[in-house]
Motif scaffolding. Structure first.
Motif, PDB file in Angstrom:
ATOM      1  N   PRO A   1       0.813  -1.147   0.027  1.00  0.00           N
ATOM      2  CA  PRO A   1      -0.082  -0.007   0.118  1.00  0.00           C
ATOM      3  C   PRO A   1       0.837   1.409  -0.134  1.00  0.00           C
ATOM      4  N   LYS A   2       1.902   1.206   0.572  1.00  0.00           N
ATOM      5  CA  LYS A   2       2.898   2.315   0.608  1.00  0.00           C
ATOM      6  C   LYS A   2       3.720   2.666  -0.413  1.00  0.00           C
ATOM      7  N   LYS A   3       3.737   1.566  -1.312  1.00  0.00           N
ATOM      8  CA  LYS A   3       4.521   1.674  -2.635  1.00  0.00           C
ATOM      9  C   LYS A   3       3.787   1.758  -3.909  1.00  0.00           C
ATOM     10  N   VAL A   4       2.615   2.074  -3.905  1.00  0.00           N
ATOM     11  CA  VAL A   4       1.819   1.912  -5.099  1.00  0.00           C
ATOM     12  C   VAL A   4       2.344   3.142  -5.961  1.00  0.00           C
ATOM     13  N   ALA A   5       2.640   4.352  -5.538  1.00  0.00           N
ATOM     14  CA  ALA A   5       2.948   5.467  -6.500  1.00  0.00           C
ATOM     15  C   ALA A   5       4.238   5.126  -7.146  1.00  0.00           C
ATOM     16  N   THR A   6       5.367   3.997  -6.573  1.00  0.00           N
ATOM     17  CA  THR A   6       6.430   3.962  -7.278  1.00  0.00           C
ATOM     18  C   THR A   6       6.472   2.631  -7.985  1.00  0.00           C
ATOM     19  N   GLY A   7       5.196   2.092  -8.027  1.00  0.00           N
ATOM     20  CA  GLY A   7       4.976   0.581  -8.732  1.00  0.00           C
ATOM     21  C   GLY A   7       5.346  -0.458  -7.882  1.00  0.00           C
ATOM     22  N   GLY A   8       5.844  -0.349  -6.617  1.00  0.00           N
ATOM     23  CA  GLY A   8       6.325  -1.496  -5.889  1.00  0.00           C
ATOM     24  C   GLY A   8       7.750  -2.158  -6.265  1.00  0.00           C
ATOM     25  N   GLU A   9       8.195  -3.047  -5.718  1.00  0.00           N
ATOM     26  CA  GLU A   9       9.395  -3.875  -6.153  1.00  0.00           C
ATOM     27  C   GLU A   9       9.170  -4.993  -6.579  1.00  0.00           C
ATOM     28  N   ASP A  10       8.012  -5.621  -7.003  1.00  0.00           N
ATOM     29  CA  ASP A  10       8.041  -6.968  -7.649  1.00  0.00           C
ATOM     30  C   ASP A  10       7.900  -6.731  -9.181  1.00  0.00           C
ATOM     31  N   ALA A  11       8.119  -7.763  -9.930  1.00  0.00           N
ATOM     32  CA  ALA A  11       8.008  -7.792 -11.490  1.00  0.00           C
ATOM     33  C   ALA A  11       7.665  -9.162 -11.663  1.00  0.00           C
ATOM     34  N   HIS A  12       7.181  -9.427 -12.836  1.00  0.00           N
ATOM     35  CA  HIS A  12       6.741 -10.867 -13.405  1.00  0.00           C
ATOM     36  C   HIS A  12       6.502 -10.854 -14.932  1.00  0.00           C
ATOM     37  N   PHE A  13       6.619 -12.117 -15.359  1.00  0.00           N
ATOM     38  CA  PHE A  13       6.407 -12.239 -16.791  1.00  0.00           C
ATOM     39  C   PHE A  13       5.833 -13.524 -17.291  1.00  0.00           C
ATOM     40  N   ILE A  14       4.952 -13.535 -18.259  1.00  0.00           N
ATOM     41  CA  ILE A  14       4.366 -14.335 -18.802  1.00  0.00           C
ATOM     42  C   ILE A  14       4.663 -14.792 -20.376  1.00  0.00           C
ATOM     43  N   CYS A  15       5.332 -15.547 -20.837  1.00  0.00           N
ATOM     44  CA  CYS A  15       5.821 -15.799 -22.089  1.00  0.00           C
ATOM     45  C   CYS A  15       4.815 -16.820 -22.699  1.00  0.00           C
ATOM     46  N   ALA A  16       3.688 -16.417 -23.121  1.00  0.00           N
ATOM     47  CA  ALA A  16       2.676 -17.548 -23.615  1.00  0.00           C
ATOM     48  C   ALA A  16       3.203 -18.391 -24.418  1.00  0.00           C
ATOM     49  N   ASP A  17       3.868 -17.913 -25.568  1.00  0.00           N
ATOM     50  CA  ASP A  17       4.131 -18.866 -26.830  1.00  0.00           C
ATOM     51  C   ASP A  17       5.146 -19.670 -26.242  1.00  0.00           C
ATOM     52  N   GLU A  18       6.070 -19.193 -25.570  1.00  0.00           N
ATOM     53  CA  GLU A  18       7.249 -20.099 -25.006  1.00  0.00           C
ATOM     54  C   GLU A  18       6.899 -21.184 -24.068  1.00  0.00           C
ATOM     55  N   GLN A  19       5.870 -20.747 -23.304  1.00  0.00           N
ATOM     56  CA  GLN A  19       5.421 -21.366 -22.182  1.00  0.00           C
ATOM     57  C   GLN A  19       6.157 -21.415 -21.033  1.00  0.00           C
ATOM     58  N   VAL A  20       6.702 -20.075 -20.821  1.00  0.00           N
ATOM     59  CA  VAL A  20       7.664 -19.734 -19.671  1.00  0.00           C
ATOM     60  C   VAL A  20       6.896 -18.570 -18.998  1.00  0.00           C
ATOM     61  N   ILE A  21       7.049 -18.590 -17.452  1.00  0.00           N
ATOM     62  CA  ILE A  21       6.582 -17.535 -16.623  1.00  0.00           C
ATOM     63  C   ILE A  21       7.663 -17.426 -15.465  1.00  0.00           C
ATOM     64  N   GLY A  22       7.632 -16.138 -14.922  1.00  0.00           N
ATOM     65  CA  GLY A  22       8.594 -16.102 -13.782  1.00  0.00           C
ATOM     66  C   GLY A  22       8.093 -14.813 -12.924  1.00  0.00           C
ATOM     67  N   VAL A  23       8.694 -14.597 -11.828  1.00  0.00           N
ATOM     68  CA  VAL A  23       8.533 -13.910 -10.976  1.00  0.00           C
ATOM     69  C   VAL A  23       9.996 -13.149 -10.219  1.00  0.00           C
ATOM     70  N   ALA A  24      10.016 -11.780  -9.990  1.00  0.00           N
ATOM     71  CA  ALA A  24      11.415 -11.426  -9.259  1.00  0.00           C
ATOM     72  C   ALA A  24      10.750 -10.291  -8.117  1.00  0.00           C
ATOM     73  N   ASP A  25      11.635 -10.269  -7.122  1.00  0.00           N
ATOM     74  CA  ASP A  25      11.074  -9.497  -6.045  1.00  0.00           C
ATOM     75  C   ASP A  25      12.266  -8.531  -5.524  1.00  0.00           C
ATOM     76  N   GLY A  26      12.196  -7.390  -5.963  1.00  0.00           N
ATOM     77  CA  GLY A  26      13.527  -6.451  -5.610  1.00  0.00           C
ATOM     78  C   GLY A  26      13.773  -6.186  -3.848  1.00  0.00           C
ATOM     79  N   VAL A  27      14.682  -6.208  -3.689  1.00  0.00           N
ATOM     80  CA  VAL A  27      14.759  -6.559  -1.957  1.00  0.00           C
ATOM     81  C   VAL A  27      14.799  -4.875  -1.657  1.00  0.00           C
ATOM     82  N   GLY A  28      13.790  -4.913  -0.498  1.00  0.00           N
ATOM     83  CA  GLY A  28      13.302  -3.508  -0.087  1.00  0.00           C
ATOM     84  C   GLY A  28      14.418  -2.929   0.666  1.00  0.00           C
TER      85      GLY A  28
END
Length: 244
Positions: free
Chosen positions: A11-38
């Motif tokens: 809730p306190k990081k909404v303005a900066t977009g937070g520190e997580d990221a993720h992806f879905i490569c549907a054609d390649e059938q690959v998913i992933g997540v990343a979590d920036g260390v606060g």
């Protein structure tokens, strides 16, 4: 593999977009997540920038690997992406690919994934941490871990299995049985993976704010002698994939 995702920033990081990221490569059938260390915020660095750059480089490396080589090696892809990430900061990361009848995955840190079959959790990636709440992490600092420190997995799957990947904002607030119960309800109701991910993330956020909840994080804290009560407020990323 049909995938959907949900991201709820702290809730306190909404303005900066937070520190997580993720992806879905549907054609390649690959998913992933990343979590920036606060912890980088103390140095005036938004680790979310590192996580997002890492994910962008992962997507490019995945597409290049699959298109040119016709195969996917999670460790090689992570090495290539990490070498091209120039931002300051650090991040955990988890990459999962469906190849034939198996998941090929690599996990570094305290993000991770579970596999659910017939309502039961048949696999959970172990947490990698140097000490309590100090996860393995890729980063710009020389003291950070290397891609080779990640754990590589091959998990055989069947049609009907469900993969749930997430950052620690998910797994610190919900037990795997809680997640599996939501997945069972979603399958019965024939919900798309996007909606299932939203349901899981919403419950994780609810429990993160519950001061009376004996969360996985508070239970782990007590095991090492820390007095912590309730859920853990954090960025929450959930990626759900149905194996078809």
């Amino acid at each position: 593999m049909l995938s959907g995702s949900c991201y709820l920033p702290h809730p306190k990081k909404v303005a900066t977009g937070g520190e997580d990221a993720h992806f879905i490569c549907a054609d390649e059938q690959v998913i992933g997540v990343a979590d920036g260390v606060g912890g980088w915020a103390k140095r005036g660095v938004n680790a979310g920038v590192f996580a997002r750059e890492l994910v962008s480089n992962l997507v490019r490396a995945i597409k290049k690997s699959v298109n040119s080589e016709g195969s996917f090696n999670p460790l090689n892809v992570l090495k290539k992406a990490h070498s091209k990430t120039m931002a300051k900061g650090s991040s955990t990361v988890c990459i999962i690919a469906l190849n034939d009848e198996a998941l090929n995955a690599i996990n570094l840190g305290d993000s991770g994934f579970i596999v659910i079959r017939d309502g039961n959790v048949i696999f959970k990636s172990p947490v990698q941490q140097h000490s309590f709440n100090y996860p393995y992490q890729l980063g710009s600092d020389k003291n950070c871990d290397l891609p080779s420190s990640g754990e590589v997995f091959t998990v055989h799957v069947e049609p009907g299995d469900v993969v749930v990947a997430g950052t620690d904002g998910l797994f610190d607030n919900l037990y795997t049985d809680d997640i599996a119960a939501l997945v069972v309800c979603a399958i019965i109701d024939r919900l798309e993976p996007q909606v299932t991910a939203q349901m899981i993330a919403a419950l994780a956020q609810q429990q993160a704010l519950n001061k009376n909840w004996l969360s996985p994080f508070s239970a782990a804290a007590r095991e090492v002698g820390h007095h912590y009560r309730g859920g853990k407020r954090d960025d929450i990323t959930v990626v759900v994939s149905y194996i078809l």
